[in-house]
Design a protein around this motif. Sequence first.
Motif, mmCIF file in Angstrom:
data_model
loop_
_atom_site.group_PDB
_atom_site.id
_atom_site.type_symbol
_atom_site.label_atom_id
_atom_site.label_comp_id
_atom_site.label_asym_id
_atom_site.label_seq_id
_atom_site.Cartn_x
_atom_site.Cartn_y
_atom_site.Cartn_z
ATOM 1 N N LEU A 38 9.805 1.749 7.007
ATOM 2 C CA LEU A 38 9.003 2.025 5.823
ATOM 3 C C LEU A 38 9.702 1.432 4.613
ATOM 4 O O LEU A 38 10.885 1.704 4.369
ATOM 5 N N SER A 46 0.848 -1.183 0.000
ATOM 6 C CA SER A 46 0.000 0.000 0.000
ATOM 7 C C SER A 46 0.893 1.246 0.000
ATOM 8 O O SER A 46 1.726 1.412 0.895
ATOM 9 N N THR A 47 0.743 2.092 -1.011
ATOM 10 C CA THR A 47 1.641 3.257 -1.149
ATOM 11 C C THR A 47 0.833 4.513 -1.463
ATOM 12 O O THR A 47 1.038 5.144 -2.493
ATOM 13 N N CYS A 70 9.366 2.149 1.603
ATOM 14 C CA CYS A 70 9.759 3.132 0.583
ATOM 15 C C CYS A 70 11.022 3.897 0.985
ATOM 16 O O CYS A 70 11.617 4.583 0.163
ATOM 17 N N GLY A 106 5.210 7.021 -1.955
ATOM 18 C CA GLY A 106 6.592 6.743 -1.581
ATOM 19 C C GLY A 106 7.297 7.920 -0.931
ATOM 20 O O GLY A 106 8.525 7.942 -0.851
ATOM 21 N N CYS A 121 0.858 7.495 -0.310
ATOM 22 C CA CYS A 121 1.567 8.780 -0.437
ATOM 23 C C CYS A 121 2.550 8.791 -1.611
ATOM 24 O O CYS A 121 3.249 9.778 -1.814
ATOM 25 N N GLY A 129 6.929 8.744 2.160
ATOM 26 C CA GLY A 129 7.190 8.427 3.561
ATOM 27 C C GLY A 129 6.209 9.068 4.517
ATOM 28 O O GLY A 129 6.501 9.210 5.704
ATOM 29 N N THR A 130 5.034 9.458 4.032
ATOM 30 C CA THR A 130 4.101 10.144 4.928
ATOM 31 C C THR A 130 2.862 9.330 5.287
ATOM 32 O O THR A 130 2.207 9.603 6.286
ATOM 33 N N CYS A 131 2.507 8.322 4.476
ATOM 34 C CA CYS A 131 1.234 7.629 4.749
ATOM 35 C C CYS A 131 1.394 6.452 5.707
ATOM 36 O O CYS A 131 0.440 6.022 6.342
ATOM 37 N N GLY A 132 2.582 5.916 5.815
ATOM 38 C CA GLY A 132 2.817 4.759 6.691
ATOM 39 C C GLY A 132 2.247 3.470 6.125
ATOM 40 O O GLY A 132 2.305 2.423 6.776
ATOM 41 N N GLY A 133 1.682 3.529 4.916
ATOM 42 C CA GLY A 133 1.028 2.345 4.335
ATOM 43 C C GLY A 133 1.983 1.213 4.017
ATOM 44 O O GLY A 133 1.602 0.047 4.009
ATOM 45 N N CYS A 134 3.257 1.536 3.781
ATOM 46 C CA CYS A 134 4.202 0.506 3.334
ATOM 47 C C CYS A 134 5.020 -0.045 4.511
ATOM 48 O O CYS A 134 6.123 -0.546 4.320
HETATM 49 S S1 FES Z 1 4.532 4.663 0.560
HETATM 50 FE FE1 FES Z 1 3.638 5.977 2.025
HETATM 51 S S2 FES Z 1 5.023 5.772 3.669
HETATM 52 FE FE2 FES Z 1 5.903 4.486 2.187
#
Ligand code: FES
Length: 619
Positions: free
Chosen positions: A92, A49-50, A94, A54, A52, A56-61
């Motif tokens: 993370l 899950s990406t 990313c 990549g 944002c 580094g703001t969404c925390g999805g990865c």
């Molecule tokens: S893709 Fe969003 S924090 Fe890594």
Amino acid sequence: MRILLDVSDMTIDHLDHVEINLQPIGRRISIPIGITILEASQIAGIELSTICGGTGTCGGCKIRLLEGEISPINPTELELFSGDEIESGFRLACQAKILSSVRIEIPPESLTTSQRLQIEGREIELSFDPVVIRVDISLTAPDLHDLRADYSRIKEYLQSIGYSNINIRFPTLREISTQLRAHHWEATLAIKGNEIIAILPKGNEIYGIAVDVGTTKLAAYLVDLSNGNTVSKRGAMNPQISYGEDVISRIGYVNNHEDGTKILQSRLVDTLNDLISQLVQEADISNHQIVEAVIVGNTAMHHLFAGLPVHQLGTAPYVPVISDALEIPVFNIGLDINRGATIYLPPNVAGYVGADHVAMLLAAKAAEHRQDAHTIVSLDIGTNTEISLYHWGRHLSCSCASGPAFEGAHIREGMRAAPGAIERVRLNEKQVQIKTIGNIPPVGICGSGILDTVSELLTHHVIDARGVFIGEHPKLHRINGKYEFILASAEESGHGRNVVVTRHDVNEIQLAKGAIRAGVEVLLDEAGITDSDIDEFIIAGAFGTYLDLESAIRIGMFPDLPRNRFQQIGNAAGLGAKALLISKGMRTKADQIVEEVEYIELTTQPGFTDAYMEALAFN
Ligand code: FES
């Protein structure tokens, strides 16, 4: 959102390569050193899950480093993760760059698609004689003329409706005074044998939870104890995969870490508690209404759940701490259910034939005399395959080391059954037809796919009985002097590379199917019978559900019997666990099975090596 990685101008061949092992999917590939974990996952065809993109703001990865070296944590990650998470290895994907071969855990929430979990099985008819029953009570309140203690009041009421010599569990005793006063001296009791184990508001139903703890997957069922119906069910990956993919490597982890047993136990219990909270939410009940639990698993999973030592399971002669059934008060384990509940663990047969096999035999009625079948073979295929033979009252069992090939391990493009895995393969003279899980472009092959491939290569004479590539086919190519059979080209695949099967892969399947067939033959031989005497051949478990029977027979893994003698019954261990939850008779039967079964240690059987050598060939 998917970030596209442009590797076209990377001189990949000139970069050092390392291996990334992505768990729990079981995908391992070689990747250039220095790329991010996210880029490596994309090369492997695993979508994280990406949201944002990549940055580094969404925390999805979010991922967890299990082994190996990655770039130091950067300020973006420091901001996102708590101290505990950082200590546990969370990073993370990313942001973190790969500096050596690594093993990575991808939590379910970081994947865009989920793995296939096997929680269904063939329903069986069970006699309903529950271990825990529900009794409603209405008491008179104490006053200055009636000074009986609260517990005496309950006991006398129960006696008046036919329950005598009743005791109470101490955690429940602590609750009765508050409960009775809060609910106007009315309550529902859960009674097990002659013990009050729980007190609930009057009218509350009581429930039990049955769990199959597989080495790879967990299946949990919430069961209404007033009628035996399953009200909700859930599956999850076994979190212990992060500490070792199979039983042996988990025992190795415990051997090498002082608090290894504790860590593996608490990871499992935490995940079970997550499952319990999902189950109760779905059923709209409270955790306190769960008053009994049954846990089945192979002997190592059983020991790790109970917090028992496993060192001796990894060392010859592989004996368990206990083979009898166990009843553990819930507060010793920390399952989030009623404090008065007990956790029942059925008996184990041996170090490598565990309570899950016993549960499967119960669910499949495979260890008892039946009108329609006197000779029954039943097996559950895994890294260790447990096999039982019931023949006119005699019961034999063994475990064979079939290896992890059907889990996708040791296979070049192998992976577990997750979206993008090739699960069906058909060939004609010119073409290959494939089907993937989720009908998305292929990124690897799971067990049923590799089984089909080998069967089809044999049928079309592309390989011979030794597993050597001999024939010609437009999809067979020789690359760097070695044959590769292309199931999906780079253009067709989900990761931009060919998905291929190699001679080595064929060989891994030979070893696995050879071990399974040899195990069956040794048991038949011990009973003095042959394949044709088998009335019923039962295949249980997740892989057993999805494998193509014709393919398994074609490669010689199973004997060539009339097809109506085969039964693929799904997660029978889970159903057996349910049976043990709602039937006292089943618990007695489980004890009987373990008492009667003759365990055969294959490595000491004189005929095993010959049977194995013979079973290796594709005849
Ligand atoms: S893709 Fe969003 S924090 Fe890594």
